[in-house]
Write a protein that holds these residues in place. Structure first.
Motif, PDB file in Angstrom:
ATOM      1  N   MET A  79      24.916  29.290  31.870  1.00 12.17           N
ATOM      2  CA  MET A  79      25.962  28.999  30.879  1.00 12.17           C
ATOM      3  C   MET A  79      25.504  28.010  29.821  1.00 12.17           C
ATOM      4  SD  MET A  79      26.296  26.959  33.628  1.00 12.17           S
ATOM      5  CE  MET A  79      27.304  27.914  34.744  1.00 12.17           C
ATOM      6  N   ASP A  80      24.345  27.407  29.987  1.00  8.79           N
ATOM      7  CA  ASP A  80      23.765  26.562  28.947  1.00  8.79           C
ATOM      8  C   ASP A  80      22.768  27.313  28.080  1.00  8.79           C
ATOM      9  OD1 ASP A  80      24.780  23.730  29.352  1.00  8.79           O
ATOM     10  OD2 ASP A  80      24.038  24.138  31.376  1.00  8.79           O
ATOM     11  N   LEU A  81      22.450  28.562  28.461  1.00  3.07           N
ATOM     12  CA  LEU A  81      21.393  29.283  27.762  1.00  3.07           C
ATOM     13  C   LEU A  81      21.815  30.648  27.235  1.00  3.07           C
ATOM     14  CD1 LEU A  81      18.390  28.484  30.166  1.00  3.07           C
ATOM     15  CD2 LEU A  81      19.015  27.322  28.031  1.00  3.07           C
ATOM     16  N   LEU A 138      19.067  26.018  22.395  1.00  7.80           N
ATOM     17  CA  LEU A 138      17.834  25.696  23.104  1.00  7.80           C
ATOM     18  C   LEU A 138      16.852  26.869  23.135  1.00  7.80           C
ATOM     19  CD1 LEU A 138      19.227  23.690  26.164  1.00  7.80           C
ATOM     20  CD2 LEU A 138      18.357  22.804  23.994  1.00  7.80           C
ATOM     21  N   LEU A 139      17.339  28.070  22.829  1.00  8.17           N
ATOM     22  CA  LEU A 139      16.497  29.272  22.831  1.00  8.17           C
ATOM     23  C   LEU A 139      16.487  29.912  21.446  1.00  8.17           C
ATOM     24  CD1 LEU A 139      17.471  30.916  26.266  1.00  8.17           C
ATOM     25  CD2 LEU A 139      15.519  29.436  25.752  1.00  8.17           C
ATOM     26  N   SER A 140      16.398  29.087  20.427  1.00 14.15           N
ATOM     27  CA  SER A 140      16.489  29.606  19.052  1.00 14.15           C
ATOM     28  C   SER A 140      15.305  30.489  18.678  1.00 14.15           C
ATOM     29  CB  SER A 140      16.605  28.444  18.062  1.00 14.15           C
ATOM     30  OG  SER A 140      15.483  27.572  18.174  1.00 14.15           O
ATOM     31  N   HIS A 141      14.131  30.237  19.260  1.00 16.25           N
ATOM     32  CA  HIS A 141      12.975  31.096  18.984  1.00 16.25           C
ATOM     33  C   HIS A 141      13.101  32.436  19.705  1.00 16.25           C
ATOM     34  CE1 HIS A 141      10.656  28.172  16.729  1.00 16.25           C
ATOM     35  NE2 HIS A 141      10.857  27.270  17.671  1.00 16.25           N
ATOM     36  N   THR A 142      13.444  32.387  20.985  1.00 17.81           N
ATOM     37  CA  THR A 142      13.642  33.636  21.731  1.00 17.81           C
ATOM     38  C   THR A 142      14.690  34.495  21.052  1.00 17.81           C
ATOM     39  OG1 THR A 142      13.110  32.453  23.781  1.00 17.81           O
ATOM     40  CG2 THR A 142      14.145  34.601  24.001  1.00 17.81           C
ATOM     41  N   ALA A 143      15.698  33.864  20.479  1.00 18.96           N
ATOM     42  CA  ALA A 143      16.770  34.601  19.803  1.00 18.96           C
ATOM     43  C   ALA A 143      16.247  35.445  18.649  1.00 18.96           C
ATOM     44  CB  ALA A 143      17.818  33.615  19.297  1.00 18.96           C
ATOM     45  N   VAL A 145      13.881  37.458  18.663  1.00 14.30           N
ATOM     46  CA  VAL A 145      13.497  38.798  19.132  1.00 14.30           C
ATOM     47  C   VAL A 145      14.644  39.419  19.932  1.00 14.30           C
ATOM     48  CG1 VAL A 145      11.016  38.378  19.084  1.00 14.30           C
ATOM     49  CG2 VAL A 145      12.318  37.772  21.134  1.00 14.30           C
ATOM     50  N   ALA A 146      15.875  39.066  19.591  1.00 14.24           N
ATOM     51  CA  ALA A 146      17.051  39.557  20.326  1.00 14.24           C
ATOM     52  C   ALA A 146      17.101  41.073  20.388  1.00 14.24           C
ATOM     53  CB  ALA A 146      18.330  39.018  19.682  1.00 14.24           C
ATOM     54  N   ASP A 147      16.658  41.735  19.335  1.00 11.83           N
ATOM     55  CA  ASP A 147      16.737  43.204  19.302  1.00 11.83           C
ATOM     56  C   ASP A 147      15.723  43.864  20.225  1.00 11.83           C
ATOM     57  OD1 ASP A 147      18.875  43.364  17.542  1.00 11.83           O
ATOM     58  OD2 ASP A 147      17.589  43.338  15.763  1.00 11.83           O
ATOM     59  N   GLU A 148      14.810  43.087  20.802  1.00 12.58           N
ATOM     60  CA  GLU A 148      13.863  43.629  21.770  1.00 12.58           C
ATOM     61  C   GLU A 148      14.312  43.402  23.212  1.00 12.58           C
ATOM     62  OE1 GLU A 148      11.492  45.349  20.590  1.00 12.58           O
ATOM     63  OE2 GLU A 148      11.467  44.640  18.509  1.00 12.58           O
ATOM     64  N   HIS A 366       9.316  28.978  22.348  1.00 15.02           N
ATOM     65  CA  HIS A 366       8.440  29.488  21.288  1.00 15.02           C
ATOM     66  C   HIS A 366       7.467  30.528  21.843  1.00 15.02           C
ATOM     67  CE1 HIS A 366       6.581  28.159  17.204  1.00 15.02           C
ATOM     68  NE2 HIS A 366       6.365  29.443  17.416  1.00 15.02           N
ATOM     69  N   ALA A 367       6.935  30.256  23.022  1.00 19.03           N
ATOM     70  CA  ALA A 367       5.927  31.147  23.606  1.00 19.03           C
ATOM     71  C   ALA A 367       6.517  32.495  24.011  1.00 19.03           C
ATOM     72  CB  ALA A 367       5.272  30.480  24.808  1.00 19.03           C
ATOM     73  N   CYS A 368       7.760  32.497  24.514  1.00 18.11           N
ATOM     74  CA  CYS A 368       8.399  33.778  24.860  1.00 18.11           C
ATOM     75  C   CYS A 368       8.542  34.649  23.625  1.00 18.11           C
ATOM     76  CB  CYS A 368       9.757  33.526  25.504  1.00 18.11           C
ATOM     77  SG  CYS A 368       9.698  32.836  27.168  1.00 18.11           S
ATOM     78  N   MET A 369       9.015  34.046  22.536  1.00 16.83           N
ATOM     79  CA  MET A 369       9.091  34.789  21.281  1.00 16.83           C
ATOM     80  C   MET A 369       7.707  35.272  20.859  1.00 16.83           C
ATOM     81  SD  MET A 369       9.733  33.323  17.445  1.00 16.83           S
ATOM     82  CE  MET A 369       8.098  32.574  17.540  1.00 16.83           C
ATOM     83  N   GLY A 370       6.728  34.369  20.928  1.00 17.62           N
ATOM     84  CA  GLY A 370       5.383  34.718  20.489  1.00 17.62           C
ATOM     85  C   GLY A 370       4.775  35.849  21.283  1.00 17.62           C
ATOM     86  N   LEU A 371       4.997  35.844  22.591  1.00 15.64           N
ATOM     87  CA  LEU A 371       4.457  36.908  23.428  1.00 15.64           C
ATOM     88  C   LEU A 371       5.027  38.259  23.015  1.00 15.64           C
ATOM     89  CD1 LEU A 371       2.787  37.821  25.881  1.00 15.64           C
ATOM     90  CD2 LEU A 371       4.784  37.321  27.307  1.00 15.64           C
ATOM     91  N   ILE A 372       6.345  38.309  22.801  1.00 16.70           N
ATOM     92  CA  ILE A 372       6.975  39.574  22.386  1.00 16.70           C
ATOM     93  C   ILE A 372       6.431  40.023  21.039  1.00 16.70           C
ATOM     94  CG2 ILE A 372       9.157  40.695  21.800  1.00 16.70           C
ATOM     95  CD1 ILE A 372       8.928  40.075  24.762  1.00 16.70           C
TER      96      ILE A 372
END
Length: 491
Positions: A79-81, A138-143, A145-148, A366-372
């Motif tokens: 609920m925080d993420l 807190l997950l603005s970078h992962t966001a 690549v939301a469409d993936e 950042h790394a999760c986004m980067g990996l995708i």
């Protein structure tokens, strides 16, 4: 009397039948799994293909050739993420209703509390992508690549403490001793790479200001499968693999001659004793020899462009960080390794969550986004399944003292959030719903057995047909209870 004859002479009758008569089924299986030894290099002996698949596998055309599993060890707070509950702000510090808790099991860390005060997330959420998926700041970078991503908000488990919960999701059973997901994939599918293990594990550093839960090698062990399918851990500091370099005075030719002679001795012993683990030993010695060349090449990132390094963030060049591990994961995937798993520790925020959760997210976001993005830019994402998640979630109520700016959360197995991306998965969707307290699943529940069945399906495996006879049972990763791939997220 030769050493081998002495050893045979000392075998008891019971030991003889255990190692020969009862093991013949395993020997026959090993004969199908492991190629015959073939002559190579100056009359030496080596094993053929390092990681062959089982006959008949995959069961159907796979969408993913490999998996990169980003495991957030400790239990991220859903609920925080990723499970936005805006209504909680209006009931700050009120008691969790009994109608929601329904007498469900609690850990000993909060079972003695006199009350269970609601602790709303203090973080802002925004919608991203075509489907408007909610992400925490807190997950603005992962966001990006939301469409993936296929975000699954309704994952649940029975385990409420870390060790059984991690063991459960990794091996399909809360009791240690079963093979891990990566070992099952190595056993069934092998890999396309002959100079690296088929299953590689990394355990990077973390930034939260507390000690982490222990990780045990049995989480990536082969269990009752042949030991060649165990995960190989790359170390975060120093040489990635111990003894990767030959000692002074030993060159490659000397090492090669030694291994050829050792292989001949082991092959002779196998003819007498018939233990399939002898073939495994030969294969592991050969793999170690190959890794002495392949590991330095793998870890040398000097040829990576600045644009690629920027994908992963400022810590991409710092060995032992999550960002660097994700970069190595892509390089391992390029080389044909079947399963790469990164265990990022210390998501266990019983207290000081506002202090520690941002640090953990900074490590990985950042790394999760980067990996995708990196996988997609190289045309690899469609054939690589990426999985993110932990072993359970966190409670909506506070553990310990609650203030407007500080709170902690206990373990919560009733619902938590994971995401998948890449091969075999539809991007840009949310599956499953929880109640207004993120406490119970109210739509499309997904058990962790279903998560593992889904992963196997993406890899071309019918989870009910990948079995290994042990203790009188056709053992499976998904166990004996019902499990189904999550069809709603499958491409």
């Amino acid at each position: 009397m030769s050493p081998v004859q002495e050893r045979l002479h000392l075998l008891s009758r019971r030991h003889f039948f255990k190692r020969t008569g009862l093991a013949m089924g395993r020997v026959a299986l090993a004969g199908m799994m492991l190629p015959e030894l073939t002559r190579a290099r100056a009359g030496g002996l080596t094993v053929g293909k390092a990681h062959p698949s089982l006959p008949g596998l995959p069961h159907f055309a796979p969408k993913a050739k490999r998996i990169i599993y980003l495991f957030m060890n400790g239990g991220p707070s859903q609920m925080d993420l990723l499970d936005y509950k805006p209504g909680l702000g209006k009931i700050f510090d009120s008691d969790l209703p009994d109608s929601i808790r329904m007498g469900q099991r609690l850990t000993t860390m909060t079972s003695g509390q006199s009350r269970f005060p609601i602790a709303p997330s203090i973080y802002q959420f925004k919608q991203y992508g075509k489907a408007g998926i909610w992400f925490s700041e807190l997950l603005s970078h992962t966001a990006e690549v939301a469409d993936e991503l296929a975000v699954i908000r309704s994952v649940h488990t029975e385990a409420i403490n870390h060790d059984p919960a991690v063991t459960y999701i990794q091996t399909g059973n809360q009791i240690p001793g079963k093979p891990s997901l990566g070992s099952w994939l190595s056993y069934g599918l092998g890999s396309e790479c002959d100079n690296l293990p088929s299953f590689v594990v990394m355990t990077p550093s973390w930034s939260a200001k507390r000690d982490a839960q222990a990780l045990y090698q049995r989480l990536w062990s082969a269990g009752f499968l042949p030991t060649k399918h165990a995960g190989v851990s790359l170390r975060a500091k120093g040489d990635p693999v111990l003894y990767i370099n030959d000692p002074p005075g030993v060159d490659r030719e000397t090492r090669r001659d030694m291994l050829d002679t050792l292989a001949e001795l082991n092959a002779a012993e196998h003819k007498i004793i018939g233990d399939p683990e002898i073939h495994t030993r030969i294969a592991q010695y050969e793999m170690a020899f190959r890794m002495q060349a392949s590991i330095p090449d793998l870890t040398n990132i000097a040829g990576e462009t600045k644009a690629t390094l920027d994908f992963y963030g400022p810590e991409a060049t710092v060995p032992g960080t999550f960002s660097h591990s994700c970069l190595l994961a892509r390089r391992l995937a390029e080389r044909g390794v079947r399963c790469i798993e990164i265990f990022h520790r210390e998501w266990d925020h019983h207290g000081d969550l506002p202090r520690d959760l941002p640090l953990q997210c900074r490590d990985v976001d950042h790394a999760c986004m980067g990996l995708i993005k990196d996988l997609k830019s190289r045309g690899m994402l469609d054939e690589t399944l990426v999985v993110w998640g932990g072993e359970f979630g966190r409670t909506v109520y506070c553990q310990g003292k609650l203030t407007k700016t500080d709170y902690g959360r206990d373990h919560h197995p009733r619902c938590f959030t994971m995401w998948m991306a890449g091969g075999g998965v539809k991007g840009g969707l949310v599956h499953g719903e929880t109640d207004e307290f993120s406490y119970n699943v109210v739509k499309d529940p997904v058990h962790i057995r279903d998560i593992n069945a889904t992963i196997l399906h993406c890899m071309g495996i019918d989870h009910s047909r990948l079995t290994y006879k042990f203790q009188g049972l056709d053992q499976k990763l998904t166990g004996v209870e019902e499990a189904h791939p999550v069809n709603a997220i499958l491409a």
